[in-house]
Design an enzyme around this catalytic site. Structure first.
Site, PDB file in Angstrom:
ATOM      1  N   ASP A  89       1.043   0.749  -5.699  1.00 44.92           N
ATOM      2  CA  ASP A  89       1.507  -0.489  -5.094  1.00 44.92           C
ATOM      3  C   ASP A  89       0.623  -1.844  -5.817  1.00 44.92           C
ATOM      4  O   ASP A  89      -0.601  -1.501  -6.438  1.00 44.92           O
ATOM      5  CB  ASP A  89       1.321  -0.663  -3.550  1.00 44.92           C
ATOM      6  CG  ASP A  89       1.974  -1.725  -2.971  1.00 44.92           C
ATOM      7  OD1 ASP A  89       2.874  -2.393  -3.358  1.00 44.92           O
ATOM      8  OD2 ASP A  89       1.246  -2.326  -2.079  1.00 44.92           O
ATOM      9  N   SER A  90       1.160  -2.992  -5.510  1.00 46.96           N
ATOM     10  CA  SER A  90       0.247  -4.115  -6.085  1.00 46.96           C
ATOM     11  C   SER A  90      -0.819  -4.231  -5.199  1.00 46.96           C
ATOM     12  O   SER A  90      -1.783  -5.001  -5.729  1.00 46.96           O
ATOM     13  CB  SER A  90       1.250  -5.282  -6.041  1.00 46.96           C
ATOM     14  OG  SER A  90       1.481  -5.639  -4.529  1.00 46.96           O
ATOM     15  N   TYR A 128       2.232  -8.815  -6.521  1.00 43.80           N
ATOM     16  CA  TYR A 128       3.497  -8.503  -7.687  1.00 43.80           C
ATOM     17  C   TYR A 128       4.431  -9.582  -7.383  1.00 43.80           C
ATOM     18  O   TYR A 128       5.489  -9.882  -8.300  1.00 43.80           O
ATOM     19  CB  TYR A 128       3.823  -7.202  -7.894  1.00 43.80           C
ATOM     20  CG  TYR A 128       2.723  -6.378  -8.392  1.00 43.80           C
ATOM     21  CD1 TYR A 128       1.499  -6.475  -8.994  1.00 43.80           C
ATOM     22  CD2 TYR A 128       3.222  -4.943  -8.736  1.00 43.80           C
ATOM     23  CE1 TYR A 128       0.733  -5.586  -9.567  1.00 43.80           C
ATOM     24  CE2 TYR A 128       2.390  -4.070  -9.391  1.00 43.80           C
ATOM     25  CZ  TYR A 128       1.118  -4.350  -9.802  1.00 43.80           C
ATOM     26  OH  TYR A 128       0.492  -3.269 -10.438  1.00 43.80           O
ATOM     27  N   GLY A 129       4.723  -9.946  -6.347  1.00 41.65           N
ATOM     28  CA  GLY A 129       5.855 -10.831  -6.154  1.00 41.65           C
ATOM     29  C   GLY A 129       6.164 -12.270  -6.744  1.00 41.65           C
ATOM     30  O   GLY A 129       7.119 -12.546  -7.034  1.00 41.65           O
ATOM     31  N   CYS A 146       6.487  -0.274  -4.325  1.00 41.54           N
ATOM     32  CA  CYS A 146       6.233  -1.567  -4.266  1.00 41.54           C
ATOM     33  C   CYS A 146       7.831  -2.103  -4.544  1.00 41.54           C
ATOM     34  O   CYS A 146       8.115  -1.646  -5.645  1.00 41.54           O
ATOM     35  CB  CYS A 146       5.383  -2.147  -5.090  1.00 41.54           C
ATOM     36  SG  CYS A 146       5.386  -3.851  -5.710  1.00 41.54           S
ATOM     37  N   ASN A 147       8.429  -2.958  -3.833  1.00 44.84           N
ATOM     38  CA  ASN A 147       9.764  -3.386  -4.196  1.00 44.84           C
ATOM     39  C   ASN A 147       9.883  -4.249  -5.557  1.00 44.84           C
ATOM     40  O   ASN A 147      10.631  -3.841  -6.238  1.00 44.84           O
ATOM     41  CB  ASN A 147      10.323  -4.158  -3.214  1.00 44.84           C
ATOM     42  CG  ASN A 147      10.882  -3.391  -1.926  1.00 44.84           C
ATOM     43  OD1 ASN A 147      12.068  -3.201  -1.863  1.00 44.84           O
ATOM     44  ND2 ASN A 147      10.234  -3.047  -1.117  1.00 44.84           N
ATOM     45  N   SER A 148       8.881  -5.105  -5.795  1.00 40.76           N
ATOM     46  CA  SER A 148       8.701  -5.958  -7.014  1.00 40.76           C
ATOM     47  C   SER A 148       8.630  -5.116  -7.987  1.00 40.76           C
ATOM     48  O   SER A 148       9.417  -5.236  -8.986  1.00 40.76           O
ATOM     49  CB  SER A 148       7.635  -6.827  -6.734  1.00 40.76           C
ATOM     50  OG  SER A 148       7.623  -7.852  -5.558  1.00 40.76           O
ATOM     51  N   CYS A 191      10.214  -5.150   1.954  1.00 43.41           N
ATOM     52  CA  CYS A 191       8.839  -5.201   1.424  1.00 43.41           C
ATOM     53  C   CYS A 191       8.029  -4.280   2.170  1.00 43.41           C
ATOM     54  O   CYS A 191       8.174  -4.128   3.332  1.00 43.41           O
ATOM     55  CB  CYS A 191       8.137  -6.831   1.498  1.00 43.41           C
ATOM     56  SG  CYS A 191       6.526  -6.878   1.346  1.00 43.41           S
ATOM     57  N   THR A 192       7.104  -3.464   1.510  1.00 50.44           N
ATOM     58  CA  THR A 192       6.367  -2.574   2.085  1.00 50.44           C
ATOM     59  C   THR A 192       5.427  -2.959   3.171  1.00 50.44           C
ATOM     60  O   THR A 192       4.863  -2.380   3.917  1.00 50.44           O
ATOM     61  CB  THR A 192       5.509  -1.507   1.125  1.00 50.44           C
ATOM     62  OG1 THR A 192       4.865  -2.468   0.446  1.00 50.44           O
ATOM     63  CG2 THR A 192       6.618  -0.879   0.331  1.00 50.44           C
ATOM     64  N   HIS A 193       5.045  -4.352   3.360  1.00 47.69           N
ATOM     65  CA  HIS A 193       4.230  -4.838   4.428  1.00 47.69           C
ATOM     66  C   HIS A 193       5.241  -5.113   5.921  1.00 47.69           C
ATOM     67  O   HIS A 193       4.451  -4.916   6.776  1.00 47.69           O
ATOM     68  CB  HIS A 193       3.914  -6.453   3.942  1.00 47.69           C
ATOM     69  CG  HIS A 193       2.856  -6.453   2.952  1.00 47.69           C
ATOM     70  ND1 HIS A 193       3.158  -5.860   1.531  1.00 47.69           N
ATOM     71  CD2 HIS A 193       1.497  -6.760   2.817  1.00 47.69           C
ATOM     72  CE1 HIS A 193       2.024  -5.941   0.756  1.00 47.69           C
ATOM     73  NE2 HIS A 193       0.870  -6.625   1.673  1.00 47.69           N
TER      74      HIS A 193
END
Length: 272
Positions: free
Chosen positions: A15-16, A47-48, A78-80, A191-193
């Site tokens: 992930d970022s 990364y967004g 990570c979605n981005s 988003c993973t957050h």
């Protein structure tokens, strides 16, 4: 390689930053026998707001490390990065590991549960502007209408520990009251957050809208995938490892927020 040895190999997750630990945590809960090798590219977060080319360059270098560490599966948490680099990663790792992302399982879930409905998506600018969810949902041909809203303040707010308080309430309300999210049946947390503010989002909708939490869906997907490929570990043989490309005390402190317990972060200066 003997099948038993292959099963013992770790699941690589990257992930970022440390937001992907929500996915890692969901996987360890569902698959307690699997060893996790996590890499958070904290030197480059978020990364967004990075270009596709930059994210692809980071992803390839991180995958190189995870392949060298003999990961049987590499999950882009990570979605981005899933939007920007999944096809490239899959090609790059070839037969050395199986590549998975956090978007496709969510799309499959949406197709199954929400045909002919209107759903919402919140995520980073990169995820929303890439239109990856819209394209994939359109490809399902299930007559699903998607309304997406970029919510760039949320990830930073969560990383700083500003949630479950009045500041986060105001920001979440400002985003969710966006006109395009008014008549939705479900909301994808893109988003993973965001699982960390799932309760606040649920409270806002008061049960009118179903919240689609990717961390749970992705963990289930990984479980099904391992069983299908005959790669599931039978017992946890080694402890989890957590690498970050840039180390600060605040990252280490935040791991408790994302992973449910404090973890020892190892500094792995991949970019030096």
């Amino acid at each position: 390689m003997a099948e038993t040895e292959r099963k013992k190999q770790p699941i690589g997750i990257f992930d970022s930053g440390i937001g992907g630990l929500t996915v890692a945590h969901a996987i360890t809960e569902l698959l307690p026998h699997e060893q996790i090798l996590y890499f958070g590219d904290t030197a480059h977060l978020p990364y967004g707001d990075k270009s596709t080319a930059a994210i692809q360059a980071y992803a390839v270098k991180i995958c190189d490390l995870l392949v060298r560490q003999k990961c049987k599966v590499i999950l882009i948490a990570c979605n981005s990065a899933s939007a920007a680099a999944y096809d490239l990663v899959r090609e790059y790792v070839g037969s050395k590991a199986k590549a998975l992302n956090v978007i496709d399982p969510v799309i499959a879930y949406v197709g199954e549960h929400y045909p002919n409905q209107t759903i919402g998506l919140i995520g980073t600018k990169q995820t929303v502007n890439s239109n990856v969810y819209r394209k994939k949902i359109d490809d399902l041909n299930q007559n699903i209408t998607l309304h997406s809203v970029a919510t760039p303040l949320l990830a930073a707010m969560i990383e700083e520990g500003f949630f479950n308080n009045n500041i986060s309430e105001s920001i979440i309300q400002a985003y969710l009251s966006d006109a395009s999210l008014q008549d939705i049946e479900a909301l994808i947390l893109g988003c993973t957050h965001y699982p960390l503010i799932k309760n606040q989002i649920s409270n806002y909708y008061q049960g009118r809208v179903e919240i689609v939490d990717a961390s749970q869906i992705v963990a289930q997907h990984v479980k099904t995938f391992l069983e299908k490929e005959n790669l599931a570990a039978e017992a946890l043989t080694k402890d989890h490892t957590f690498y970050v490309s840039d180390f600060t005390r605040s990252f280490e402190a935040s791991t408790r927020i994302f992973f449910g317990r404090e973890v020892q972060l190892e500094h792995y200066p991949l970019w030096e």
